[in-house]
Motif scaffolding. Sequence first.
Motif, short mmCIF file in Angstrom:
data_model
loop_
_atom_site.label_atom_id
_atom_site.label_comp_id
_atom_site.label_asym_id
_atom_site.label_seq_id
_atom_site.Cartn_x
_atom_site.Cartn_y
_atom_site.Cartn_z
N HIS A 178 4.72 -8.69 -6.07
CA HIS A 178 3.48 -8.19 -5.48
C HIS A 178 2.60 -7.49 -6.52
O HIS A 178 3.01 -7.30 -7.66
N ARG A 199 0.85 -5.74 3.19
CA ARG A 199 -0.62 -5.70 3.27
C ARG A 199 -1.10 -4.43 3.98
O ARG A 199 -2.08 -3.82 3.57
N THR A 223 -0.20 -6.40 -2.20
CA THR A 223 -0.58 -7.79 -2.03
C THR A 223 0.58 -8.67 -2.48
O THR A 223 0.92 -8.69 -3.66
#
Length: 158
Positions: free
Chosen positions: A55, A147, A152
Amino acid sequence: MLQEAIDLRVNPSDETIHLGPLAVRFLLTADNSGGGIAAFELIVPGASRLAAPTHSHDHYEETIYGIDGVLTWTVAGKQIDVGPGQALCIPRGAIHRFDNNGSRDVKALCVITPAAIGPQYFRESAEVIDAAAGGPPDRAKMAEIMRRHGLTPAPPQA
């Protein structure tokens, strides 16, 4: 001069959050720092890896300080070993993950600036990881939690 009653304390959280074999214990949260910094201790057993997807985060830096053992971070495709007394700052937007490739447990201090993430992210992630009963966690559920907390997920690698 600020002389009002300030709620100062050492190690504000006695809670240890287990994410599969990993353990997280917050030392500072946004509530303890006016939102400026969050810090948590991370324990990664030997031959373990991050269960959450690779991420990035666009709203904060993550700095890792090695205390014991060596944790291998992959940041923007580059592998970087962080051992005792070493620090690595992961910049905003850099895709990253970590693995403990050694046989001994790793202890690291993770510092989030500003304090955009806290214990609730790890609690929610732990539920999904625990529900997987040792298998891979539900990627869609993990992505939704990530999220919501400002992370992300990176696209799956082929």
